[in-house]
Design an enzyme around this catalytic site. Structure first.
Site, PDB file in Angstrom:
ATOM      1  N   LYS A 116       0.631  12.543  -0.792  1.00  0.00           N
ATOM      2  CA  LYS A 116       0.559  12.717  -2.251  1.00  0.00           C
ATOM      3  C   LYS A 116       0.929  14.131  -2.713  1.00  0.00           C
ATOM      4  O   LYS A 116       1.458  14.291  -3.813  1.00  0.00           O
ATOM      5  CB  LYS A 116      -0.837  12.332  -2.758  1.00  0.00           C
ATOM      6  CG  LYS A 116      -1.284  10.924  -2.378  1.00  0.00           C
ATOM      7  CD  LYS A 116      -0.263   9.870  -2.768  1.00  0.00           C
ATOM      8  CE  LYS A 116      -0.634   8.507  -2.206  1.00  0.00           C
ATOM      9  NZ  LYS A 116       0.516   7.576  -2.180  1.00  0.00           N
ATOM     10  N   GLU A 200      -6.449  17.999  -9.433  1.00  0.00           N
ATOM     11  CA  GLU A 200      -5.706  17.713 -10.674  1.00  0.00           C
ATOM     12  C   GLU A 200      -6.676  17.773 -11.851  1.00  0.00           C
ATOM     13  O   GLU A 200      -7.857  17.448 -11.702  1.00  0.00           O
ATOM     14  CB  GLU A 200      -5.114  16.309 -10.649  1.00  0.00           C
ATOM     15  CG  GLU A 200      -3.987  16.051  -9.700  1.00  0.00           C
ATOM     16  CD  GLU A 200      -3.513  14.601  -9.794  1.00  0.00           C
ATOM     17  OE1 GLU A 200      -2.420  14.310  -9.264  1.00  0.00           O
ATOM     18  OE2 GLU A 200      -4.224  13.750 -10.370  1.00  0.00           O
ATOM     19  N   HIS A 235     -10.892   0.168  -8.356  1.00  0.00           N
ATOM     20  CA  HIS A 235      -9.494   0.399  -7.964  1.00  0.00           C
ATOM     21  C   HIS A 235      -8.793  -0.854  -7.487  1.00  0.00           C
ATOM     22  O   HIS A 235      -7.695  -0.799  -6.959  1.00  0.00           O
ATOM     23  CB  HIS A 235      -9.380   1.489  -6.881  1.00  0.00           C
ATOM     24  CG  HIS A 235      -9.872   2.809  -7.339  1.00  0.00           C
ATOM     25  ND1 HIS A 235      -9.213   3.546  -8.303  1.00  0.00           N
ATOM     26  CD2 HIS A 235     -10.987   3.495  -7.031  1.00  0.00           C
ATOM     27  CE1 HIS A 235      -9.898   4.644  -8.538  1.00  0.00           C
ATOM     28  NE2 HIS A 235     -10.980   4.641  -7.799  1.00  0.00           N
ATOM     29  N   ARG A 292       6.750  -0.530  -1.806  1.00  0.00           N
ATOM     30  CA  ARG A 292       6.668  -1.916  -1.342  1.00  0.00           C
ATOM     31  C   ARG A 292       6.661  -2.840  -2.564  1.00  0.00           C
ATOM     32  O   ARG A 292       6.617  -2.359  -3.700  1.00  0.00           O
ATOM     33  CB  ARG A 292       5.371  -2.122  -0.567  1.00  0.00           C
ATOM     34  CG  ARG A 292       4.166  -1.732  -1.398  1.00  0.00           C
ATOM     35  CD  ARG A 292       2.850  -2.103  -0.808  1.00  0.00           C
ATOM     36  NE  ARG A 292       1.762  -1.333  -1.384  1.00  0.00           N
ATOM     37  CZ  ARG A 292       1.237  -1.569  -2.586  1.00  0.00           C
ATOM     38  NH1 ARG A 292       1.706  -2.555  -3.326  1.00  0.00           N
ATOM     39  NH2 ARG A 292       0.255  -0.812  -3.055  1.00  0.00           N
TER      40      ARG A 292
END
Ligand code: MV4
Length: 501
Positions: A116, A200, A235, A292
């Site tokens: 990431k 972040e 999530h 994907r």
């Protein structure tokens, strides 16, 4: 050209991929673990190979076993589906080495987007907006304090090897920073073998909106518009829809161009998805790229009018995209509900078991991607997703109405499912308004988990008995009253006085 394709997956996505292969005249090869012996993808495939014990770590995740089955079968391509090895750069590389076409991007794109921090830096270089934060791992605690003082709380600590919410920690106040930093680092080490974390600025109440990308091997790259994925629980996406109610035409175009730029930055080829978080003012920020096919790809297929697996195979065959960006448009509105073998009344505890009866909805604008059938035993080793119900309508209101009807008709007995929870979501005023974000389930939990009144419960039981009893009747004889034209199928509908579940 690909003549034989091995699907390195199971469940609904394996069947879905095999269906497109069948239409393209491609021979299909299934791999299956011991417990999946009678699973639908095994019944559907032209050739089947057992790859051993039921736990994924001993079967679907073992690269050598998948490659071995591909070599034995003479497959010239492998489709990884989603999950399992679909975003494993080592697997993509191994396929290349073995001369087997991997239906997906090359290892560079997978590894770049899989890390990431690297992904963020690649996006910054490409001019793609990212959430304000660090461009390298935070290791020193004093650095962390300095960074957060500059950014300002709340902030999100994320694992560079994480994704999909794994290894994330929300820091609401300064005092919590160091303890949460240590926790995030140790969890990342344990989960991913890599303790690198970054920080972040926290975007409060965001929408989770993703853009579908298709890119061929000649550099032609298009977006297939957005998917609104904000109805999530821990999530895990529950309901997805397209178009998003939030985006203006102008922002939609800007996000689409940005998604294309993101894909080009890693020389992407294949189907991929750029995930953004979007605030209420439609400011959007790159979150991650999924290299994907996504679980929710069917709503894009329906609204844009393309078979994404067919496009993936054509791209892997080295064919150019047969359309340009200006040829693509969104028609109507599509919603997907994920149906899980889970008990909504017991905190969505997975409920494997044997399917007694299945009655699927049908009719205009309805698609089911599933793999269960009467008598099938849902294994407890894998994700409990049993089917995806996808509907289309000319308008969002039509689509919601069709989804409600389809969920009402969808009867699965013998196990608990999330169907009743999905019906509540379709009835929720905030969902119907279209003005919801990623806090939707939390913000509406009283409505969504409201216990049905006694008489409603009674009606549910009557309906279920009627349905099951009717079904067992039908197995013996089909009864119809030609004169009045009323068939027994109405038995579990309104005409018998049974109201909606
Ligand atoms: C965020 C965020 C807010 N601010 N990052 C990352 C993984 C993805 N699946 C969700 N992620 C988020 N990253 C910043 N800087 C909000 C989300 C987010 C989310 C976070 C917590 C709980 C549920 C969520 C659902 C969607 C997005």
């Amino acid at each position: 050209m690909i003549k034989k394709l091995l699907v390195a997956n199971r469940g609904e996505i394996a069947v879905r991929i095999m269906r497109t292969c069948e239409e393209m005249g491609i021979t299909t090869v299934a791999v299956y673990s011991d417990v999946d012996r009678s699973s639908m993808h095994v019944r559907y495939a032209d050739e089947v190979y057992c790859i051993g014990p039921s736990p994924s770590s001993e079967s679907y995740l073992v690269i050598d076993k998948i490659i071995d089955a591909a070599k034995k079968s003479g497959a010239d391509a492998i489709h990884p589906g989603y999950g399992f090895l679909s975003e494993n750069a080592e697997f993509s590389e191994r396929c290349q080495k073995e001369g087997i076409l991997f239906i997906g991007p090359d290892p560079y794109a997978i590894s770049t987007m899989g890390d990431k921090i690297t992904a963020r830096n690649t996006m910054i270089k490409a001019g793609v907006p990212v959430v304000p934060g660090t461009t390298q791992a935070v290791t020193d605690e004093n650095d962390a304090i300095e960074i957060v003082n500059k950014i300002g709380v709340p902030v999100m600590i994320k694992a560079t090897a994480g994704g999909g919410g794994k290894g994330m920690r929300l820091v609401k106040k300064m005092d919590d920073l160091l303890p949460l930093l240590r926790t995030a680092q140790s969890e990342a080490k344990a989960a991913f073998g890599n303790d690198a974390v970054y920080i972040e600025k926290y975007i409060a109440s965001p929408h989770h909106i993703e853009f579908q990308i298709l890119a061929d091997k000649m550099g032609n790259t298009v977006h297939l518009f957005e998917r609104e994925c904000s109805v999530q629980r821990r999530h895990q996406k529950v309901v997805e829809e397209t178009p998003s109610c939030l985006l203006s035409e102008e922002v939609r175009m800007k996000m689409g161009e940005t998604a294309v730029a993101a894909a080009k930055a890693v020389n992407y080829h294949g189907a991929g998805t750029i995930e953004f978080i979007v605030d209420d003012d439609q400011n959007f920020y790159f979150l991650e790229m999924n290299t994907r096919l996504q679980v929710e790809h069917p709503i894009t297929e329906r609204v844009v009018g393309l078979d994404l697996v067919k496009e993936q195979i054509n791209i892997a065959n080295g064919l150019p995209l047969s359309f340009k960006q200006e040829d693509l448009k969104q028609t109507g509105h599509s919603i997907q509900c994920r149906i899980y073998a889970e008990d909504p009344d017991k905190n969505f505890m997975p409920c494997p078991g044997i399917i007694r009866h299945v009655r699927e909805p049908h009719g205009f604008g309805i698609r089911i991607d599933g793999y269960v059938y009467e008598g099938f035993e849902i294994p407890l080793y894998y994700d409990p997703l049993i089917a995806k119900l996808i509907v289309w309508g000319q308008t969002r209101e039509d689509a919601i109405s069709r989804m409600k009807r389809a969920l009402y008709e969808y009867k699965i007995t013998g196990i608990k499912t999330s169907i009743s929870f999905l019906e509540r979501i379709m009835d929720a005023p905030e969902f119907i308004s279209g003005k919801y974000n990623t806090h939707f389930i939390e913000n509406n939990k009283d409505f969504l988990f409201e216990k049905p009144a006694e008489d409603e419960l009674h009606r549910d039981i009557v309906a279920m008995i009627t349905f099951v009893d009717y079904k067992s009747q039908l197995d013996k004889t089909y009864i119809s009253d030609e004169k009045s034209g009323i068939s027994e199928w109405k038995a579990y509908g309104r005409s018998s006085g049974v109201s909606r579940l």
